[in-house]
Scaffold this active site. Structure first.
Site, short mmCIF file in Angstrom:
data_model
loop_
_atom_site.label_atom_id
_atom_site.label_comp_id
_atom_site.label_asym_id
_atom_site.label_seq_id
_atom_site.Cartn_x
_atom_site.Cartn_y
_atom_site.Cartn_z
N ASN A 183 0.86 -1.18 0.00
CA ASN A 183 0.00 0.00 0.00
C ASN A 183 0.90 1.24 0.00
O ASN A 183 1.68 1.45 0.94
CB ASN A 183 -0.90 -0.04 1.24
N HIS A 229 1.01 6.23 1.79
CA HIS A 229 1.77 7.19 2.60
C HIS A 229 2.97 7.80 1.88
O HIS A 229 3.56 8.76 2.36
CB HIS A 229 2.12 6.59 3.96
N HIS A 251 -5.56 3.64 -1.78
CA HIS A 251 -6.89 4.00 -1.28
C HIS A 251 -7.21 5.41 -1.77
O HIS A 251 -6.57 6.37 -1.36
CB HIS A 251 -6.87 3.94 0.25
N ARG A 279 -9.32 8.14 -1.27
CA ARG A 279 -10.30 8.61 -0.27
C ARG A 279 -11.13 9.74 -0.84
O ARG A 279 -10.68 10.49 -1.70
CB ARG A 279 -9.59 9.09 1.00
N ARG A 289 -6.93 12.94 0.60
CA ARG A 289 -5.86 13.41 1.49
C ARG A 289 -4.48 12.89 1.07
O ARG A 289 -3.47 13.47 1.42
CB ARG A 289 -6.15 13.06 2.94
N GLU A 302 -8.58 0.53 -3.22
CA GLU A 302 -9.46 0.59 -2.03
C GLU A 302 -10.34 1.82 -2.15
O GLU A 302 -9.86 2.91 -2.49
CB GLU A 302 -8.63 0.74 -0.76
N THR A 342 -8.30 3.90 8.29
CA THR A 342 -9.53 3.11 8.28
C THR A 342 -9.71 2.44 9.64
O THR A 342 -8.87 1.66 10.07
CB THR A 342 -9.43 2.03 7.17
N GLU A 387 -11.09 -9.25 2.89
CA GLU A 387 -9.83 -8.91 3.56
C GLU A 387 -10.16 -8.76 5.03
O GLU A 387 -10.93 -7.88 5.42
CB GLU A 387 -9.25 -7.60 2.99
N HIS A 440 -3.98 -4.34 7.53
CA HIS A 440 -4.07 -3.21 8.47
C HIS A 440 -3.23 -3.45 9.73
O HIS A 440 -3.48 -4.39 10.46
CB HIS A 440 -5.52 -2.88 8.88
N1 PXP Z 1 -5.90 -2.88 4.09
C1 PXP Z 1 -6.85 -1.91 4.13
C2 PXP Z 1 -8.23 -2.27 3.68
C3 PXP Z 1 -6.55 -0.60 4.55
O1 PXP Z 1 -7.52 0.33 4.59
C4 PXP Z 1 -5.22 -0.31 4.92
C5 PXP Z 1 -4.87 1.08 5.37
O2 PXP Z 1 -5.09 1.98 4.35
C6 PXP Z 1 -4.27 -1.32 4.84
C7 PXP Z 1 -4.63 -2.60 4.44
C8 PXP Z 1 -2.82 -1.07 5.16
O3 PXP Z 1 -2.69 -0.78 6.52
P1 PXP Z 1 -1.30 -0.30 7.09
O4 PXP Z 1 -0.95 1.00 6.46
O5 PXP Z 1 -1.55 -0.20 8.56
O6 PXP Z 1 -0.29 -1.37 6.74
#
Ligand code: PXP
Length: 243
Positions: A7, A10, A43, A45, A49, A70, A101, A151, A191
């Protein structure tokens, strides 16, 4: 065998802190692929952001592995997803004021609204995964919607104190994972997974994609920091040689 969904939200968070062009998540996605990512996850959003529409458009063209988008089960984002047509969409809950999330999608409580979105995406040939808590009722509702995958939210496991509390959360993930597979669903997790806590989740039978973001971006900053400073120092030294 479990696979890795990276992901890159960030990376975009850092860019958006200055509303500039760097670091570019599209570049990060290519590096993630070189590092072995099986999936690139972003994601989009509602408040934009971090990831922007432009990022998703470019990633759709450039990502060579699977792109996992996402998004909330909202009409405007669904329209965007249908136009971009990623191979996979993961539906997540979204609240504007949240930092990240929080909790899984309440499929049971929003069955009709989620179904409209799922049906539109699946009719277009997009595989749908639902991000849910490891709760049998949510798994059963997901099965009823005929999605391909779920998931399971690993946040409670990640936040639990080490020891029996964490073991109990892992047990919930294992049991829910078994139930999801018995229900014919492909099994993803995500997550809060980190370098310290990922192994027991990756070892859950039938674990497919593990979607991991924050910890990888955090580690990348640390392992790359010294080299980045050293490169800047060399540039400055080149312009102003020691007198
Ligand atoms: N899976 C989903 C559905 C999420 O919303 C997120 C966070 O955006 C993640 C995985 C990844 O989470 P993390 O950044 O804590 O690894």
């Amino acid at each position: 065998m479990a696979t890795l969904g990276v992901n890159i939200d960030h990376v975009a968070t850092i860019r958006q802190a200055r509303r500039t062009v760097e670091p570019d998540p599209v570049w990060a996605a290519a590096l993630a692929e070189l590092g072995g990512a099986d999936v690139i996850t972003v994601h989009l959003r509602e408040d934009r952001r971090h990831i922007q529409d432009r990022d998703v458009r470019l990633l759709r063209e450039t990502v060579q592995v699977k792109l996992n988008l996402e998004m909330a089960a909202e009409p405007s984002i669904t329209e965007f997803a249908l136009a971009i047509h990623p191979p996979q969409v993961t539906l997540v809950p979204e609240r504007r004021e949240e930092v990240t999330t929080e909790g899984g999608l309440d499929v049971v409580g929003n069955l009709d609204r989620v179904k409209v979105c799922v049906d539109q995406l699946q009719a277009a040939g997009i595989e749908v995964s639902l991000f849910i808590d490891p709760d049998p009722r949510q798994i059963e509702a997901s099965r009823m919607l005929k999605v391909a995958a779920v998931e399971l939210h690993t946040g409670a496991y990640a936040d639990a104190p080490l020891g029996s509390a964490q073991a109990e959360e892992l047990r919930k993930l294992q049991q829910a994972g078994q139930f999801a597979r018995d229900s014919g669903l492909i099994l993803h997790f995500g997550h809060g997974l980190t370098y310290r806590n990922v192994i027991p989740v990756a070892a859950i039978p039938g674990a497919g994609e593990l979607n991991i973001g924050h910890t990888i971006v955090a580690r990348a900053v640390m392992v790359g920091f010294q080299a980045a400073v050293s490169e800047m120092k060399s540039l400055i030294n080149r312009a102003s040689p020691a007198q």
